[in-house]
Write an enzyme that holds these catalytic residues in place. Structure first.
Site, PDB file in Angstrom:
ATOM      1  N   GLU A   1      -6.565  -9.201   4.110  1.00  0.00           N
ATOM      2  CA  GLU A   1      -5.610  -8.523   5.001  1.00  0.00           C
ATOM      3  C   GLU A   1      -5.662  -9.264   6.329  1.00  0.00           C
ATOM      4  O   GLU A   1      -6.742  -9.441   6.886  1.00  0.00           O
ATOM      5  CB  GLU A   1      -5.985  -7.056   5.260  1.00  0.00           C
ATOM      6  CG  GLU A   1      -5.765  -6.144   4.087  1.00  0.00           C
ATOM      7  CD  GLU A   1      -6.076  -4.674   4.403  1.00  0.00           C
ATOM      8  OE1 GLU A   1      -5.963  -4.252   5.578  1.00  0.00           O
ATOM      9  OE2 GLU A   1      -6.455  -3.960   3.464  1.00  0.00           O
TER      10      GLU A   1
ATOM     11  N   TYR B   1      -7.185  -7.955  12.044  1.00  0.00           N
ATOM     12  CA  TYR B   1      -5.920  -7.669  12.740  1.00  0.00           C
ATOM     13  C   TYR B   1      -6.106  -7.999  14.212  1.00  0.00           C
ATOM     14  O   TYR B   1      -7.148  -7.676  14.797  1.00  0.00           O
ATOM     15  CB  TYR B   1      -5.553  -6.189  12.601  1.00  0.00           C
ATOM     16  CG  TYR B   1      -5.218  -5.801  11.187  1.00  0.00           C
ATOM     17  CD1 TYR B   1      -3.967  -6.073  10.653  1.00  0.00           C
ATOM     18  CD2 TYR B   1      -6.163  -5.178  10.373  1.00  0.00           C
ATOM     19  CE1 TYR B   1      -3.657  -5.725   9.342  1.00  0.00           C
ATOM     20  CE2 TYR B   1      -5.854  -4.828   9.062  1.00  0.00           C
ATOM     21  CZ  TYR B   1      -4.604  -5.104   8.552  1.00  0.00           C
ATOM     22  OH  TYR B   1      -4.288  -4.762   7.256  1.00  0.00           O
TER      23      TYR B   1
ATOM     24  N   ASN C   1      -6.756   1.527   2.641  1.00  0.00           N
ATOM     25  CA  ASN C   1      -7.513   2.783   2.746  1.00  0.00           C
ATOM     26  C   ASN C   1      -7.055   3.794   1.688  1.00  0.00           C
ATOM     27  O   ASN C   1      -7.845   4.621   1.237  1.00  0.00           O
ATOM     28  CB  ASN C   1      -7.333   3.392   4.136  1.00  0.00           C
ATOM     29  CG  ASN C   1      -7.905   2.494   5.225  1.00  0.00           C
ATOM     30  OD1 ASN C   1      -8.693   1.603   4.947  1.00  0.00           O
ATOM     31  ND2 ASN C   1      -7.501   2.719   6.471  1.00  0.00           N
TER      32      ASN C   1
ATOM     33  N   GLN D   1       1.471  -5.983   5.763  1.00  0.00           N
ATOM     34  CA  GLN D   1       1.860  -5.703   4.408  1.00  0.00           C
ATOM     35  C   GLN D   1       3.273  -6.242   4.194  1.00  0.00           C
ATOM     36  O   GLN D   1       3.837  -6.831   5.096  1.00  0.00           O
ATOM     37  CB  GLN D   1       1.794  -4.206   4.159  1.00  0.00           C
ATOM     38  CG  GLN D   1       0.405  -3.633   4.453  1.00  0.00           C
ATOM     39  CD  GLN D   1       0.226  -2.181   4.018  1.00  0.00           C
ATOM     40  OE1 GLN D   1       1.118  -1.565   3.448  1.00  0.00           O
ATOM     41  NE2 GLN D   1      -0.941  -1.634   4.304  1.00  0.00           N
TER      42      GLN D   1
ATOM     43  N   ASN E   1     -12.029  -1.249  -1.102  1.00  0.00           N
ATOM     44  CA  ASN E   1     -11.394  -1.689   0.139  1.00  0.00           C
ATOM     45  C   ASN E   1     -12.226  -1.265   1.345  1.00  0.00           C
ATOM     46  O   ASN E   1     -12.608  -0.096   1.452  1.00  0.00           O
ATOM     47  CB  ASN E   1     -10.008  -1.037   0.262  1.00  0.00           C
ATOM     48  CG  ASN E   1      -9.332  -1.356   1.584  1.00  0.00           C
ATOM     49  OD1 ASN E   1      -8.914  -2.489   1.818  1.00  0.00           O
ATOM     50  ND2 ASN E   1      -9.244  -0.381   2.469  1.00  0.00           N
ATOM     51  N   GLU E   2     -12.498  -2.191   2.225  1.00  0.00           N
ATOM     52  CA  GLU E   2     -13.146  -1.914   3.528  1.00  0.00           C
ATOM     53  C   GLU E   2     -14.254  -0.872   3.408  1.00  0.00           C
ATOM     54  O   GLU E   2     -14.318   0.076   4.202  1.00  0.00           O
ATOM     55  CB  GLU E   2     -12.093  -1.481   4.561  1.00  0.00           C
ATOM     56  CG  GLU E   2     -11.114  -2.585   4.871  1.00  0.00           C
ATOM     57  CD  GLU E   2     -10.202  -2.336   6.075  1.00  0.00           C
ATOM     58  OE1 GLU E   2     -10.210  -1.218   6.620  1.00  0.00           O
ATOM     59  OE2 GLU E   2      -9.497  -3.284   6.451  1.00  0.00           O
TER      60      GLU E   2
ATOM     61  N   GLU F   1       0.846  -1.193   0.000  1.00  0.00           N
ATOM     62  CA  GLU F   1       0.000   0.000   0.000  1.00  0.00           C
ATOM     63  C   GLU F   1       0.882   1.244   0.000  1.00  0.00           C
ATOM     64  O   GLU F   1       1.983   1.233   0.566  1.00  0.00           O
ATOM     65  CB  GLU F   1      -0.900  -0.011   1.252  1.00  0.00           C
ATOM     66  CG  GLU F   1      -1.787   1.228   1.351  1.00  0.00           C
ATOM     67  CD  GLU F   1      -2.887   1.134   2.402  1.00  0.00           C
ATOM     68  OE1 GLU F   1      -2.890   0.158   3.190  1.00  0.00           O
ATOM     69  OE2 GLU F   1      -3.743   2.033   2.425  1.00  0.00           O
TER      70      GLU F   1
HETATM   71  O1  AHR Z   1      -3.076  -2.437   6.312  1.00  0.00           O
HETATM   72  C1  AHR Z   1      -3.344  -1.226   6.937  1.00  0.00           C
HETATM   73  C2  AHR Z   1      -4.788  -0.784   6.756  1.00  0.00           C
HETATM   74  O2  AHR Z   1      -5.620  -1.635   7.473  1.00  0.00           O
HETATM   75  C3  AHR Z   1      -5.341  -0.817   5.361  1.00  0.00           C
HETATM   76  O3  AHR Z   1      -5.072   0.333   4.645  1.00  0.00           O
HETATM   77  C4  AHR Z   1      -6.811  -0.952   5.579  1.00  0.00           C
HETATM   78  O4  AHR Z   1      -7.446  -1.644   4.537  1.00  0.00           O
HETATM   79  C5  AHR Z   1      -6.913  -1.657   6.914  1.00  0.00           C
HETATM   80  O5  AHR Z   1      -7.777  -1.020   7.758  1.00  0.00           O
END
Ligand code: AHR
Length: 530
Positions: free
Chosen positions: A318, A268, A95, A370, A195-196, A50
């Site tokens: 992710e 996450y 994002n 990432q 994305n999201e 990213e």
């Molecule tokens: O990977 C970091 C961020 O986490 C990404 O930009 C987003 O998609 C997620 O919230």
């Protein structure tokens, strides 16, 4: 009751929670090469780049550095990335993509305009864009996976990007690519529809109904341009207190059931309370979510009209450990999200990978977030790079876990967690019967590969590994990731956590016994005589 009685009662309870397992017994892992869950997709070993912090600039791309090649790619980083056998790389966000206009990043570099980047509060120079990214993918042997802007972008802009990348010649954007010096189309197969979009933090955030309408129309235009695209829809990433991820997923799956190939889920986890056992159980929540979404997909597929296309799959688009670099200060600017990892983080990553393998019939893509510097397995500064702890489980799996995922019996002691938060912006979890041994296995070309995380912090667990469909042919090769301290970390010139080859394990017959060390990942690999 006296305290000592309470303690011994607790001990017996702990060791009985997995049902048949009693204290003092040897744990068991049984496998049968005919008992198959599904084919392991190579795209379980995907990654993500990213425009965020130093992932691109100062990470994979640093044209001013003496360590870079003629393309501006950091050679040391590139070699480390190659070592991960990354199957595909998602780009450019995240994002970031929801305020990205791909045309800004193509054409002569001196004509590219800098933009205010609102997702991560940076200036985006646009020096690195589509053509540089594709070149990078070719250099590391990965397949490109592009994400279109469904936030501030239009469906027409998405269509034009597909045209630029995939149409040989004729229309304006195909000719523009050629004019930019790239005569051959890239044939980018994987494209995600935003994305999201379920997160209110996302620029251009939509509700589930509006997102699915926009995604459906974008998909139509994109496939009219390039029919063989594999499309990934935005699933749930928002598990905050006010969110309704099940509503989001159900709506997206129902409305896009005829069209998209994958639904993307994000997760996450972290250990902010410094509770090792809670933290080590977090990948099991990923599996719970997988089961819920699998049910929704199964239901929708009954009524879907997909032609020859296979059913919808899940992409864990992710995933990672991310909790330290998650304050307002550490989430902005050039040093954003620079998380430093330790052994317990590496074991959690191994837990995620085990979970993907155990769900190999439905999870057909996973992208660690990432690749470099930003919550990443590779960490670089001007002076050089080092491999973070999480590099090593990813490398082991990507290099070894292929073929058929096996359905195992694992009989071992287990524990219960407290109620705890999975991570920032996440929901609470409380898990019972978390097995101390977290196991997955694959069978490929006559070889079995078994990955075992021993979650026990203090005790080794002696285990019989039993082949129910033949015998071990010769020896098992053993790789181990471990360290004296679960907080052990790596740094420049310091590799406290890495993969170590242990002496081969001699085998005879269909059973071998191995003692899995406390807080470790062990991989056993060897031939089976059927
Ligand atoms: O990977 C970091 C961020 O986490 C990404 O930009 C987003 O998609 C997620 O919230």
């Amino acid at each position: 009751m006296k305290k000592s009685a309470l303690i011994s009662f607790g001990f017996i309870f702990l060791f009985c929670t997995s049902g048949t397992f009693l204290s003092g017994q040897t744990a068991r892992i049984k496998f049968d090469t005919d008992r198959i869950i599904g084919e392991v997709d190579k795209n379980l070993y995907g990654n993500f780049v990213e425009h965020l912090g130093r992932c691109v600039y100062g990470g994979i791309y640093d044209p001013g550095s003496p360590l870079s090649d003629a393309n501006g790619f950091r050679k040391d980083v590139l070699e480390a990335v190659k070592g991960l056998n990354v199957s595909l790389i998602r780009y450019p966000g995240g994002n970031f993509v929801s305020n990205y206009h791909w045309l800004d990043g193509v054409g002569p570099k001196n004509e590219r305009v800098p933009r205010m980047e609102l997702a991560w509060a940076r200036l985006e120079t646009n020096e690195f864009g589509t053509n540089e990214f594709i070149k990078y993918c070719r250099a590391v042997g990965s397949e490109p996976y592009l994400s279109v802007n469904m936030g501030t972008g239009t469906i027409e802009e998405a269509q034009r990007w597909v045209e630029y990348c995939n149409v040989k010649d004729g229309p304006y954007y195909a000719e523009l690519r050629k004019k930019h010096g790239f005569p051959d189309p890239y044939n980018v197969k994987y494209w995600s529809l935003g994305n999201e979009m379920d997160g209110e933090w996302q620029m251009g955030h939509l509700n589930a109904e509006d997102y699915s309408k926009k995604a459906l129309e974008a998909a139509k235009l994109m496939r009219l341009t390039s029919p063989d695209l594999r499309l990934i829809a935005t699933g749930s990433s928002n598990y905050g207190p006010a969110a309704n991820p099940d509503h989001w997923n159900r709506t997206i799956i129902t409305n896009l059931k005829n069209v998209v190939d994958y639904i993307a889920l994000h997760m996450y986890v972290g250990n902010p309370d410094n509770n090792y056992y809670n933290f080590l159980s977090t990948p099991l929540v990923m599996e719970q979510r997988t089961r819920i979404v699998r049910g929704m997909i199964d239901e929708a597929m009954q009524k879907a009209d997909r032609g020859n296309r296979p059913p919808m799959y899940i992409a864990w688009d992710e995933y990672n450990v991310w909790y330290r670099a998650r304050t307002t200060e550490t989430m902005q600017g050039t040093r954003a999200l620079e998380e430093k990892y330790n052994l317990e983080d590496a074991l959690v990553i191994a837990g995620f990978l085990n979970g993907f393998i155990r769900n190999a019939d439905i999870v057909k893509m996973a992208n660690m977030a990432q690749l470099v510097n930003v919550i990443a397995p590779v960490f670089a500064e001007e002076k050089g790079m080092f491999r973070q702890t999480i590099y090593f489980p990813l490398e082991l799996f990507a290099k070894n876990m292929h073929g058929k995922s096996l359905d195992l019996l694992v009989d071992c002691p287990s524990y219960n967690t407290e109620e705890f938060y999975l991570g920032l912006g996440e929901s609470k979890a409380k898990l019972s019967n978390v097995p101390y041994l977290d196991v997955s296995a694959t069978y490929n070309n006559g070889e079995v590969v078994i990955c075992v995380v021993n979650r026990h912090k203090d005790n080794a667990i002696k285990t019989d590994i039993i082949c129910q469909s033949g015998e071990f042919a010769d020896v098992l090769r053993i790789s181990e990731i471990n360290a004296a301290d679960v907080k052990a970390a790596n740094d420049f010139g310091v590799e406290n956590v890495k993969t170590v080859q242990k002496p081969d394990l001699k085998t005879r017959g269909n059973t071998v016994t191995y003692s899995f060390p406390a807080h470790s990942l062990t991989m056993l690999r060897g031939k089976i005589k059927l």
